[in-house]
Design an enzyme around this catalytic site. Structure first.
Site, PDB file in Angstrom:
ATOM      1  N   GLU A   1       0.832  -1.207   0.000  1.00 35.79           N
ATOM      2  CA  GLU A   1       0.000   0.000   0.000  1.00 35.79           C
ATOM      3  C   GLU A   1       0.871   1.263   0.000  1.00 35.79           C
ATOM      4  O   GLU A   1       0.643   2.208   0.742  1.00 35.79           O
ATOM      5  CB  GLU A   1      -0.962  -0.008   1.199  1.00 35.79           C
ATOM      6  CG  GLU A   1      -2.040  -1.075   1.094  1.00 35.79           C
ATOM      7  CD  GLU A   1      -3.125  -0.944   2.146  1.00 35.79           C
ATOM      8  OE1 GLU A   1      -4.306  -1.115   1.798  1.00 35.79           O
ATOM      9  OE2 GLU A   1      -2.799  -0.657   3.307  1.00 35.79           O
TER      10      GLU A   1
ATOM     11  N   GLU B   1      -6.548  -7.640  -0.869  1.00 39.36           N
ATOM     12  CA  GLU B   1      -6.966  -7.508   0.526  1.00 39.36           C
ATOM     13  C   GLU B   1      -8.462  -7.237   0.537  1.00 39.36           C
ATOM     14  O   GLU B   1      -8.896  -6.093   0.448  1.00 39.36           O
ATOM     15  CB  GLU B   1      -6.228  -6.373   1.259  1.00 39.36           C
ATOM     16  CG  GLU B   1      -4.819  -6.705   1.667  1.00 39.36           C
ATOM     17  CD  GLU B   1      -4.228  -5.663   2.626  1.00 39.36           C
ATOM     18  OE1 GLU B   1      -5.022  -4.977   3.322  1.00 39.36           O
ATOM     19  OE2 GLU B   1      -2.997  -5.541   2.677  1.00 39.36           O
TER      20      GLU B   1
END
Length: 582
Positions: free
Chosen positions: A158, A234
């Site tokens: 991320e 995710e």
């Protein structure tokens, strides 16, 4: 040997379309004797892949070390995945977030203030390369093109939410390839145009992280990943908890509907989490977006498989969804059984302030150091200073990270909390011995405060003048002192104090230790660190994994830092993780 590749629209395994149905299972949050059980339950839910992060700071608690033993045996974990007939995704970071202390980055790395954080900086990159080399020495032989289970390796994590340093991402990618990783490389970002653009490179396969709004989020991902398979790597099917907040849950039906939408769109998926596990010991992280919020010990995450490894309604709902698209095994895990109910009297107190030197070694510092300035870099430390003045004054710290309990001549004066931005406290007398017990409650794991120092930052003043001449005692929690004599305790017990108790059980079993009548502290069973407890909740029980429990006698140690209302240990049939938000 099998070949795994990224095609125009699909992942390809030996040239045939392959959908990744993965679940996150962090080996470092599960007792190693239970890895095979958790992996098998993922398979029986219909998953074909296991995903895990790799926590740098757990493997390398000190510079020059790399621990691959016991619960950190990544090689054994990947072999167990393969033995179950499943595939694997490895996400080594170096930053992992994961609500893990410091996002997985070792605190020792930032003792040198010139070291960069998650950017192209020579000292940081040198350490990262050394770490990744050690990880890839384990992972390379397990790649699918060497007849192993590993399909994908992720670069960073991320990153678009943190920075946009393309040189940094390129350096990580080049080192990954140079180390022998040949499987496809991915990145993951939240599906906003800015983050997807900042967090990846051309040549890396972009994936997204989200838990709702599937159609819109996949459309944004497709705009930034024009070809190849869509993947939510995710899929947030639950959430984590902070101390003092409510227990987060996501309705099983809602999560199942979102999973159905993902699979109907032809996307691959990694459930975050399939099984959350536990932040054993002092491994939980914290968030700070203006208010410091430490993470609880349980990482149950409201996942399909709960903290104790038992299937939940979400497990069965997800299995039903997967069965609409792929064949699932016939058998399902049995439902949870009540854990044994046991109790033990806590006794034999060892009080920290009575003989601090039994807990560690005093060090003299003219100026008050931060934890990160100390060789041991403790999680708990006692600070001592003699105060001599002509009038009572106000003790002021630069900043408290994260909790400081102040004693004057042995009597508690009060507690300062980082989350309240507390910095000052009035001392009752002009002269005496000042003691301060400082606790690191977990390093920030997300955002710009990653890598910050712990302890008292910026020194201390009294009457506005610097307070110098400090003795510091880092508490050695790996060698707890034994009682000098046996004795009972009655009624509320004020900390800081170490108490012990014992109980017997016929056969090893999972247990749930009820801490509802305790204050704040840490617990160990048979020397195994169960983690933190805190009366403020939401978490009330600490999970005790079956392999830690011995048939026969078991020994419990509890370090109470606040006030224990009832000096007794009770084990209850089911986990008590708190009330959900109304």
């Amino acid at each position: 040997m099998p070949e795994f590749a990224i095609g125009e629209t699909d992942f390809l395994l030996d040239g045939r379309p392959f959908r990744i149905l993965s679940g996150a299972l962090h080996y470092f949050r599960v007792h190693p004797d239970l890895w095979a059980d958790r992996i098998d339950k993922a398979r029986r839910m219909g998953l074909n892949t296991i995903e895990t992060y790799v926590p740098w700071n757990a493997h390398a608690p000190e510079p020059g070390t790399f621990d691959l033993s016991g619960g950190l045996d990544l090689d054994r974990f990947l072999r167990l995945v393969a033995d179950a007939g499943m595939y694997a995704i490895v996400r080594p970071g170096p930053y992992i977030c994961a609500e893990w202390d410091n996002g997985g980055l070792p605190a020792w790395l930032f003792r040198d203030p010139s070291v960069g954080v998650r950017r192209y900086e020579p000292k940081y990159l040198a350490a990262v390369r050394e770490y990744l080399t050690r990880v890839y020495e384990v992972v390379v032989p397990h790649q699918v093109d060497r007849d192993g289970p590993v399909l994908l390796v992720q670069v960073e994590n991320e990153y678009g939410a943190f920075g946009d340093d393309k040189r940094y991402l390129k350096a990580l990618t080049e080192h990954t390839r140079a180390s022998g990783i040949t499987v496809p490389l991915t990145t993951v970002d939240q599906p906003t145009p800015e983050m997807l653009a900042a967090g990846s490179l051309d040549g890396l396969h972009r994936t997204a992280s989200f838990g709702s709004g599937t159609e819109a989020r996949l459309a944004i991902l497709r705009a930034h990943q024009p070809t190849g398979p869509l993947m939510c790597s995710e899929f947030w099917n639950g959430w984590f908890d902070n101390w003092g907040a409510h227990h987060h849950t996501t309705p099983a039906a809602d999560s199942a509907a979102e999973l159905d939408a993902l699979l109907a769109a032809g996307a691959s998926v990694n459930l975050y989490m399939f099984h959350g596990g536990t932040n054993f010991g002092l491994t939980s992280g914290a968030n700070d977006k203006g208010v410091y919020q430490p993470i609880v010990t349980s990482y149950d995450y409201d996942a399909p498989l709960d903290e104790a490894g038992d299937p939940t309604p979400k497990y069965h709902a997800f299995r039903d969804v997967i069965a609409r698209y792929h064949k699932v095994p016939d058998s399902v895990p049995p439902p949870a059984r009540p854990a044994p109910e046991l109790s033990a009297i806590l006794r034999d107190p060892v009080r920290l302030l009575d003989a601090p030197e039994r807990w560690g070694t005093w060090e003299f510092h003219e100026e008050l150091p931060a934890f990160d300035d100390l060789t041991s870099m403790p999680r708990l430390a006692l600070l001592r200073c003699s105060v001599a003045g002509d009038r009572p004054g106000v003790l002021t710290f630069g900043e408290v990270r994260d909790r400081a309990t102040v004693f004057f001549d042995g009597a508690q004066v009060g507690t300062l909390l980082r989350e309240h931005h507390d910095r000052a406290i009035a001392l009752p007398r002009a002269s005496g011995e000042l003691l301060v017990l400082v606790e690191d409650q977990g390093r920030v794991d997300y955002g710009p405060r990653i890598g910050e120092a712990k302890g008292i930052i910026g020194g201390a003043t009294l009457h506005g003048e610097p307070l110098a001449g400090w003795e510091v005692l880092p508490l050695d929690l790996s060698a707890l002192p034994s009682p000098l004599a046996t004795s009972d305790v009655d009624g509320p017990v004020a900390g800081p104090v170490l108490l012990r108790g014992s109980f017997e059980i016929e056969a090893a079993a999972d247990l749930f230790l009820d801490t509802g009548e305790w204050g704040k502290g840490l617990a160990w069973l048979n020397g195994f660190p169960l983690g933190r407890y805190w009366r403020r909740g939401p978490q009330r029980t600490l999970y005790v994994p079956r392999p830690v429990v011995r048939a026969g006698a078991n020994d419990l140690a509890v370090l109470e830092l606040d006030t224990m209302l009832d000096p007794a240990a009770r084990f209850v049939p089911r986990p008590l993780l708190g009330h959900t938000e109304a």
